[in-house]
Design an enzyme around this catalytic site. Structure first.
Site, mmCIF file in Angstrom:
data_model
loop_
_atom_site.group_PDB
_atom_site.id
_atom_site.type_symbol
_atom_site.label_atom_id
_atom_site.label_comp_id
_atom_site.label_asym_id
_atom_site.label_seq_id
_atom_site.Cartn_x
_atom_site.Cartn_y
_atom_site.Cartn_z
ATOM 1 N N CYS A 14 0.861 -1.185 0.000
ATOM 2 C CA CYS A 14 0.000 0.000 0.000
ATOM 3 C C CYS A 14 0.899 1.237 0.000
ATOM 4 O O CYS A 14 2.059 1.149 -0.405
ATOM 5 C CB CYS A 14 -0.986 -0.027 1.164
ATOM 6 S SG CYS A 14 -0.224 -0.081 2.796
ATOM 7 N N ASN A 17 2.263 1.463 4.370
ATOM 8 C CA ASN A 17 2.539 0.190 5.057
ATOM 9 C C ASN A 17 2.225 0.282 6.553
ATOM 10 O O ASN A 17 2.925 -0.319 7.384
ATOM 11 C CB ASN A 17 3.986 -0.270 4.822
ATOM 12 C CG ASN A 17 4.270 -1.708 5.250
ATOM 13 O OD1 ASN A 17 5.344 -2.029 5.727
ATOM 14 N ND2 ASN A 17 3.303 -2.602 5.098
ATOM 15 N N CYS A 19 -1.487 0.689 7.332
ATOM 16 C CA CYS A 19 -2.920 0.368 7.431
ATOM 17 C C CYS A 19 -3.282 -0.872 6.593
ATOM 18 O O CYS A 19 -3.374 -1.976 7.128
ATOM 19 C CB CYS A 19 -3.790 1.548 6.993
ATOM 20 S SG CYS A 19 -3.628 3.018 8.042
ATOM 21 N N ARG A 20 -3.483 -0.670 5.289
ATOM 22 C CA ARG A 20 -4.071 -1.739 4.470
ATOM 23 C C ARG A 20 -3.184 -2.961 4.298
ATOM 24 O O ARG A 20 -3.623 -4.097 4.548
ATOM 25 C CB ARG A 20 -4.450 -1.181 3.084
ATOM 26 C CG ARG A 20 -5.567 -0.184 3.130
ATOM 27 C CD ARG A 20 -5.664 0.594 1.832
ATOM 28 N NE ARG A 20 -4.511 1.472 1.655
ATOM 29 C CZ ARG A 20 -4.279 2.199 0.586
ATOM 30 N NH1 ARG A 20 -5.122 2.126 -0.441
ATOM 31 N NH2 ARG A 20 -3.223 2.986 0.511
ATOM 32 N N SER A 21 -1.940 -2.769 3.847
ATOM 33 C CA SER A 21 -1.136 -3.959 3.536
ATOM 34 C C SER A 21 -0.735 -4.763 4.779
ATOM 35 O O SER A 21 -0.753 -6.003 4.716
ATOM 36 C CB SER A 21 0.063 -3.621 2.645
ATOM 37 O OG SER A 21 0.974 -2.767 3.284
ATOM 38 N N ASP A 128 -8.438 3.622 1.031
ATOM 39 C CA ASP A 128 -7.459 3.989 2.046
ATOM 40 C C ASP A 128 -8.205 4.557 3.257
ATOM 41 O O ASP A 128 -8.836 5.606 3.157
ATOM 42 C CB ASP A 128 -6.527 5.037 1.441
ATOM 43 C CG ASP A 128 -5.412 5.420 2.375
ATOM 44 O OD1 ASP A 128 -5.439 4.988 3.540
ATOM 45 O OD2 ASP A 128 -4.516 6.150 1.936
#
Ligand code: 4NP
Length: 158
Positions: A14, A17, A19-21, A128
Site C-alpha cells: 500500500c 505500510n 494500514c491496508r497492507s 485507504d
C-alpha cells in the site's frame, strides 16, 4: 529425486505500510495457517514516511477486535529486489501499482491489483482508511477478509 515445489510468496503493498497492507498480511497469515497453506507473506509501502514505525493505532484496534494482531509489524518501503524475491506483488490501489512499476524497472514479478487478483468483483481498489473515520477501519477488515478468501481459493486452485 522428487522435485520439491517451492513455497509461494506474496508481497502486499500500500502507500504507508501502516494500514491496508499490514492488515491484509495479518489476515492472510492467520487464514492461510488455518487452511494449512504454506505461503510466505510480507507487506511494504511505496512511500517512506512511516518506515520503521508500527501499524496505525486505529488500524491495530479494528484488526484486534477481529482477532488479528498487528503489534509486531514495522513499516518498510518497497525496493527493486522485492520483485525478484516474491512470486506475487499485489498493490492495494492504482496509484501504488503505478509507483511499483517505476521501482520494478522491468525485472521480476509484475505487480497486480490485489482485489481483482483475488477475484473480488467490487471494489477493484482497496479504499485507504487513513484520512477517514473509524468505520473505514472496520470496513477495511471486512474487505481484507473477503480478499483473503479469494486469495485462498486461488492458491488452492493452483
Ligand atoms: P496505508 O495508509 O497506505 O493503507 O498504510 C496510509 C498511511 C499513511 C498515509 C497515507 C495512507 N500518509 O499519507 O501518511
Amino acid at each position: 529425486m522428487p522435485v520439491q515445489a517451492r513455497t509461494t510468496s506474496i508481497l502486499f503493498v500500500c502507500l504507508g505500510n501502516i494500514c491496508r497492507s499490514p492488515l491484509v498480511e495479518a489476515v492472510a497469515r492467520r487464514r492461510c495457517a488455518e487452511a494449512g497453506l504454506e505461503v510466505v507473506l510480507a507487506s511494504c509501502g511505496t512511500g517512506n514516511w512511516h518506515v520503521g514505525k508500527g501499524a496505525d493505532s486505529r488500524m491495530q484496534r479494528a484488526a484486534a477486535a477481529a482477532g488479528y494482531d498487528l503489534s509486531l509489524h514495522r513499516a518498510r518501503q518497497v525496493e527493486s529486489a522485492d520483485f525478484l524475491r516474491y512470486d506475487w506483488v499485489l498493490a492495494m490501489d492504482r496509484d501504488n501499482l503505478e509507483a511499483l512499476d517505476v521501482v520494478r524497472g522491468g525485472r521480476g514479478a509484475r505487480p497486480e491489483l490485489f482485489l481483482p487478483w483475488a477475484v473480488v468483483r467490487s471494489p477493484h481498489e482497496f479504499p485507504d482508511p487513513y484520512f477517514g473515520e473509524a468505520a473505514g477501519f472496520q470496513q477495511a477488515v471486512q474487505l481484507a477478509e473477503q480478499g483473503v478468501d479469494g486469495l485462498i481459493a486461488r492458491l488452492r486452485g493452483g
